[in-house]
Enzyme design. Structure first.
Site, PDB file in Angstrom:
ATOM      1  N   ASP A 154      83.606  33.423  99.979  1.00  0.00           N
ATOM      2  CA  ASP A 154      83.609  34.410 101.053  1.00  0.00           C
ATOM      3  C   ASP A 154      84.682  35.479 100.819  1.00  0.00           C
ATOM      4  O   ASP A 154      84.449  36.669 101.037  1.00  0.00           O
ATOM      5  CB  ASP A 154      83.848  33.737 102.405  1.00  0.00           C
ATOM      6  CG  ASP A 154      82.734  32.784 102.792  1.00  0.00           C
ATOM      7  OD1 ASP A 154      81.601  32.918 102.282  1.00  0.00           O
ATOM      8  OD2 ASP A 154      83.001  31.883 103.613  1.00  0.00           O
ATOM      9  N   ASP A 200      82.320  25.591 104.160  1.00  0.00           N
ATOM     10  CA  ASP A 200      83.502  26.377 104.511  1.00  0.00           C
ATOM     11  C   ASP A 200      84.610  25.408 104.891  1.00  0.00           C
ATOM     12  O   ASP A 200      84.365  24.406 105.568  1.00  0.00           O
ATOM     13  CB  ASP A 200      83.201  27.303 105.684  1.00  0.00           C
ATOM     14  CG  ASP A 200      82.288  28.461 105.308  1.00  0.00           C
ATOM     15  OD1 ASP A 200      82.239  28.831 104.126  1.00  0.00           O
ATOM     16  OD2 ASP A 200      81.621  28.994 106.207  1.00  0.00           O
TER      17      ASP A 200
END
Length: 169
Positions: free
Chosen positions: A134, A115
């Site tokens: 995501d 991320d």
């Protein structure tokens, strides 16, 4: 089904390309943080070993999460192949599957999801990071809720229905 597969392919490719570019080519693993638009967008390295927002990161769930993502992706693809749905449902399915597979590759290669996107605003510091996969998973799930399913009503599923309060013949 073609729209679903192409959407999934491009989402997967965009996710993996951005992760490679930011994490490896720009050296985010070493730098850990880079301001892109000060106060709004920064790249912040985070290895997510858990589920959303790092929940259950203390447990070794790598292969459980890989299996779950693959099972959900297979179920969504089977559903779309069987029922088709509107173009928005097929597009949403592609977003979800492409994003899920992007995160699966991270878990297989790195043991965690990479991320790096961090968005803050108006002086409020957001502690969480996310990635293209995501975003696609979220939009795909919302799209399937809004545009998926049988919109034809009960007549299509079980024949004509009687109005409430109508007398039987």
């Amino acid at each position: 089904m073609r729209l679903t597969l192409w959407t999934g392919f491009w989402v997967f490719l965009a996710d993996q390309a951005t992760k490679y570019l930011v994490v490896h080519a720009l050296g985010l693993m070493e730098r850990l943080q880079m301001e892109v638009i000060p106060g709004i967008l920064s790249f912040r390295m985070a290895w997510n070993r858990g589920v959303n927002f790092g929940l259950f990161a203390g447990f070794d769930m790598r292969w459980v999460l890989v299996g779950l993502a693959l099972a959900i992706s297979a179920a969504v693809l089977a559903w779309i192949a069987r029922d088709g749905g509107s173009w928005l449902a097929r597009f949403s399915a592609g977003l979800l599957v492409g994003g899920a597979l992007g995160n699966v590759i991270d878990r297989v290669l790195y043991g965690a999801v990479a991320d790096f996107l961090n968005v803050s605003c108006c002086g409020i510091e957001n502690p969480y990071a996310f990635n293209i996969a995501d975003i696609a998973i979220f939009l795909g799930a919302v799209g399937l809720v809004l545009f998926g399913g049988d919109k034809a009503g009960p007549e299509r599923r079980s024949g004509p229905t009687r109005r409430r309060g109508a007398k039987s013949p």
